[in-house]
Design a protein around this motif. Structure first.
Motif, short mmCIF file in Angstrom:
data_model
loop_
_atom_site.label_atom_id
_atom_site.label_comp_id
_atom_site.label_asym_id
_atom_site.label_seq_id
_atom_site.Cartn_x
_atom_site.Cartn_y
_atom_site.Cartn_z
N SER A 5 0.83 -1.20 0.00
CA SER A 5 0.00 0.00 0.00
C SER A 5 0.86 1.26 0.00
CB SER A 5 -0.92 -0.01 1.22
OG SER A 5 -1.67 1.18 1.32
N ALA B 214 -8.35 -4.30 2.83
CA ALA B 214 -9.67 -3.78 2.48
C ALA B 214 -10.69 -3.96 3.60
CB ALA B 214 -10.17 -4.45 1.20
N GLU C 221 0.57 0.20 -4.44
CA GLU C 221 0.07 -1.01 -5.07
C GLU C 221 -1.22 -1.48 -4.39
OE1 GLU C 221 3.26 -3.80 -4.77
OE2 GLU C 221 4.72 -2.46 -5.73
N ASP C 222 -1.95 -2.34 -5.06
CA ASP C 222 -3.15 -2.93 -4.47
C ASP C 222 -2.76 -3.80 -3.27
OD1 ASP C 222 -4.81 -1.75 -6.30
OD2 ASP C 222 -4.85 -3.48 -7.65
N ALA C 223 -3.57 -3.73 -2.23
CA ALA C 223 -3.35 -4.54 -1.03
C ALA C 223 -4.70 -5.04 -0.54
CB ALA C 223 -2.64 -3.72 0.05
N PRO C 224 -5.24 -6.09 -1.18
CA PRO C 224 -6.59 -6.56 -0.84
C PRO C 224 -6.78 -6.92 0.63
CG PRO C 224 -5.80 -7.59 -2.86
CD PRO C 224 -4.64 -6.86 -2.28
#
Length: 366
Positions: A325, A335, A329-332
């Protein structure tokens, strides 16, 4: 894989490691609250019951080693250090060693409240401000509160079901056992619980998260045993003047109620604690165990997550997600968790506000 971070700090409460450290430690913990030495001497006896040594530091050193090993096994060796609020190694000293960072901070409590999150962020802010004034600024970030981290909840559930199996196996008539599962956490003043989490979300984030986990554990136990198991959450380790309301019921009172209702087997699940430190060792393994014997209750205490491999792996997953993050970058994994950077109205205290690190509020220390 952990870029931009250059080190990880496990930030905890601290504790004495010799009899002569007990009273100075308690004075640091209660500084500014007007707690008389007579009351501190009563609490000191909890520590002297165990030779004046709190188990928390040794347990956290073991967790530091386990985290470092897991990071290395993932191909991302990184320096992992322990820092404490109230005993050596103090957070300011550790951050001075790690400046300029960036340093990723992992709090040992998964839950949101002033005493389990914001107070630590205030100490981080105080230390960072002092380092900046000394010409050695440090950049800080933290992982979010992780009560909803799947690996944490899975490890807690597995350990509770292991304790349930042990309790029933040890019962002279397992089919006739009158079983209760009681989850336990550290009590806090009701006003502090009302302020836990963002005010915009209604507060009570501490008790809501713990009640949700207690309900989840009761459902898992019911499925596992085929019995009716009601959610039950009790509290321990309350302090302060008796006229100040704290979260109830106290675990000792709850045991009295269960015995009066005919319960003969109780599994204690210390869901508010990640290791067997003083509140577990004294309040549960000593006081609650003694009360259960007096009441004729068979008591089995579930293990805390400690250095459970699933829990340790989950914390490393969380650190890697926080690093992703920070890189944009994406960090599911993040969430479903609260924000890592806490909002301005999160976990406010009745005490005068202090600048806090890892926050989105004006005047915070980055």
């Amino acid at each position: 894989m952990l870029q931009p971070f250059t080190s990880v700090v496990l930030l905890s409460f601290g504790g004495p490691e010799a009899p002569e450290e007990v009273m100075p430690f308690l004075r640091r913990v209660t500084a500014g609250r007007g707690v008389p030495d007579e009351r501190l001497a009563e609490v000191a006896e909890h520590y002297h019951h165990f030779g004046g040594v709190s188990p928390i530091n040794a347990q956290n050193r073991a967790l530091v080693d386990a985290l470092a090993h897991e990071f290395a096994a993932r191909g991302c060796p990184i320096l992992v250090r322990l820092a404490n609020r109230n005993s050596e190694p103090y957070v300011a000293d550790v951050l001075a060693d790690l400046a300029p960072g960036p340093v990723l901070v992992l709090l040992t409590s998964p839950f949101q409240s002033y005493s389990s999150c914001r107070q630590y962020r205030e100490d981080l802010g105080l230390a960072a401000t002092a380092l900046e004034a000394a010409g050695t600024p440090v950049t800080l970030a933290k992982v979010p509160p992780y009560a909803d981290l799947p690996a944490f909840r899975a490890a807690v559930t597995r350990l509770v079901l292991t304790a349930v199996d042990a309790a029933l196996a040890d019962h002279p008539q397992p089919d006739a056992a009158r079983l209760a599962l009681v989850s336990v956490a550290h009590s806090i003043p009701t006003v502090a619980d009302a302020a836990a989490g963002p005010a915009s979300a209604g507060g009570h984030a501490y008790s809501r998260a713990l009640n949700a986990l207690a309900s989840e554990l009761a459902e898992a136990t019911a499925r596992h045993t085929g019995r009716d198991v009601a959610p039950d959450l009790a509290w321990c380790s309350r302090s302060g003047p008796p006229q100040v309301p704290w979260l109830e019921p106290d675990i000792l009172d709850r045991l009295d109620e269960l015995a009066a209702a005919g319960v003969d087997t109780v599994v204690l699940a210390p869901i508010g604690f990640v290791s067997d430190h003083m509140e577990v060792a004294y309040d549960l393994d000593t006081e609650a165990a003694d009360r259960a014997r007096e009441l004729g209750i068979r008591l089995v205490r579930a293990a805390t997550v400690g250095i459970d491999p699933e829990y340790v792996a989950g914390l490393v997953d969380l650190a890697l997600a926080r690093a992703a993050s920070a890189r944009g970058e994406d960090a599911p994994l993040l969430a479903g968790l609260p924000p890592a950077e806490c909002p301005p109205d999160c976990c406010r205290s009745q005490r005068p506000a202090r600048p806090a690190a890892c926050a989105t509020e004006a005047g915070h220390v980055a």
